[in-house]
Motif scaffolding. Structure first.
Motif, PDB file in Angstrom:
ATOM      1  N   ASP A  10      79.972 -33.591  73.894  1.00 22.41           N
ATOM      2  CA  ASP A  10      80.120 -33.677  75.349  1.00 22.41           C
ATOM      3  C   ASP A  10      79.520 -32.457  76.042  1.00 22.41           C
ATOM      4  O   ASP A  10      78.970 -32.574  77.135  1.00 22.41           O
ATOM      5  CB  ASP A  10      81.587 -33.833  75.737  1.00 22.41           C
ATOM      6  N   MET A  11      79.617 -31.315  75.410  1.00 21.54           N
ATOM      7  CA  MET A  11      79.021 -30.095  75.971  1.00 21.54           C
ATOM      8  C   MET A  11      77.496 -30.245  76.029  1.00 21.54           C
ATOM      9  O   MET A  11      76.877 -29.897  77.030  1.00 21.54           O
ATOM     10  CB  MET A  11      79.421 -28.886  75.121  1.00 21.54           C
ATOM     11  N   CYS A  12      76.920 -30.771  74.963  1.00 18.90           N
ATOM     12  CA  CYS A  12      75.464 -31.001  74.939  1.00 18.90           C
ATOM     13  C   CYS A  12      75.055 -31.957  76.050  1.00 18.90           C
ATOM     14  O   CYS A  12      74.074 -31.707  76.762  1.00 18.90           O
ATOM     15  CB  CYS A  12      75.027 -31.558  73.591  1.00 18.90           C
ATOM     16  N   VAL A  13      75.811 -33.032  76.208  1.00 20.62           N
ATOM     17  CA  VAL A  13      75.486 -34.033  77.224  1.00 20.62           C
ATOM     18  C   VAL A  13      75.669 -33.448  78.621  1.00 20.62           C
ATOM     19  O   VAL A  13      74.794 -33.589  79.480  1.00 20.62           O
ATOM     20  CB  VAL A  13      76.356 -35.304  77.041  1.00 20.62           C
ATOM     21  N   ARG A  14      76.782 -32.783  78.854  1.00 17.40           N
ATOM     22  CA  ARG A  14      77.077 -32.243  80.189  1.00 17.40           C
ATOM     23  C   ARG A  14      75.988 -31.286  80.665  1.00 17.40           C
ATOM     24  O   ARG A  14      75.609 -31.292  81.826  1.00 17.40           O
ATOM     25  CB  ARG A  14      78.426 -31.522  80.200  1.00 17.40           C
ATOM     26  N   PHE A  15      75.470 -30.464  79.746  1.00 16.75           N
ATOM     27  CA  PHE A  15      74.502 -29.449  80.142  1.00 16.75           C
ATOM     28  C   PHE A  15      73.071 -29.776  79.722  1.00 16.75           C
ATOM     29  O   PHE A  15      72.174 -28.947  79.905  1.00 16.75           O
ATOM     30  CB  PHE A  15      74.927 -28.082  79.603  1.00 16.75           C
ATOM     31  N   ILE A  53      74.822 -19.018  81.921  1.00 12.59           N
ATOM     32  CA  ILE A  53      73.691 -18.876  80.999  1.00 12.59           C
ATOM     33  C   ILE A  53      72.499 -19.699  81.499  1.00 12.59           C
ATOM     34  O   ILE A  53      71.374 -19.184  81.591  1.00 12.59           O
ATOM     35  CB  ILE A  53      74.085 -19.326  79.565  1.00 12.59           C
ATOM     36  N   LEU A  54      72.747 -20.947  81.832  1.00 14.28           N
ATOM     37  CA  LEU A  54      71.660 -21.815  82.270  1.00 14.28           C
ATOM     38  C   LEU A  54      71.083 -21.366  83.613  1.00 14.28           C
ATOM     39  O   LEU A  54      69.872 -21.422  83.829  1.00 14.28           O
ATOM     40  CB  LEU A  54      72.125 -23.276  82.326  1.00 14.28           C
TER      41      LEU A  54
END
Length: 123
Positions: A10-15, A53-54
């Motif tokens: 979910d972290m990968c998808v969210r960001f 970070i992003l």
């Protein structure tokens, strides 16, 4: 924002980042997820850090600059972190303005060359 941790996927998808990117951010200590066996979960702190970070990457900061800036909060508090942010931002703004000037010059040169070539088509 929910206080419920989210999964690695979910972290990968969210960001919109790859698993490799997320693992690398953990490896260089930008993120510290909760680990349950082989599973990783990201709480509000890690989600907020990922946003920073992003955003930092979008502004052109290196991962090491971002890591050092994030460390300041734990080491010296908010004031020191904000002071460092202003210095980083001032430096990056100068660099971006320089790049914009160089890009404007390159565009003008290319436009002039194109216009000259286009004018020669009529000959």
């Amino acid at each position: 924002m929910s206080d419920q941790p989210i999964s690695f996927k979910d972290m990968c998808v969210r960001f919109d980042v790859t698993p490799r990117t997320l693992r690398y951010y953990e490896y260089i200590e930008l993120l510290a997820p909760i680990k349950e066996g082989r599973a990783r979960f990201y709480g509000p702190r890690e989600i907020a850090r990922m946003k920073l970070i992003l955003r930092g990457r979008r502004f052109g900061f290196s991962l090491e600059e971002i890591r050092q800036w994030l460390l300041l909060y734990n080491q010296k508090g908010t004031r020191a972190q904000n002071l460092a942010w202003v210095e980083l931002a001032d430096r990056q703004l100068k660099e971006l303005e320089k790049q914009r000037s160089e890009l404007d010059s390159t565009i003008a040169d290319l436009r002039a060359l194109r216009d000259s070539s286009a004018a020669n088509l009529d000959d």
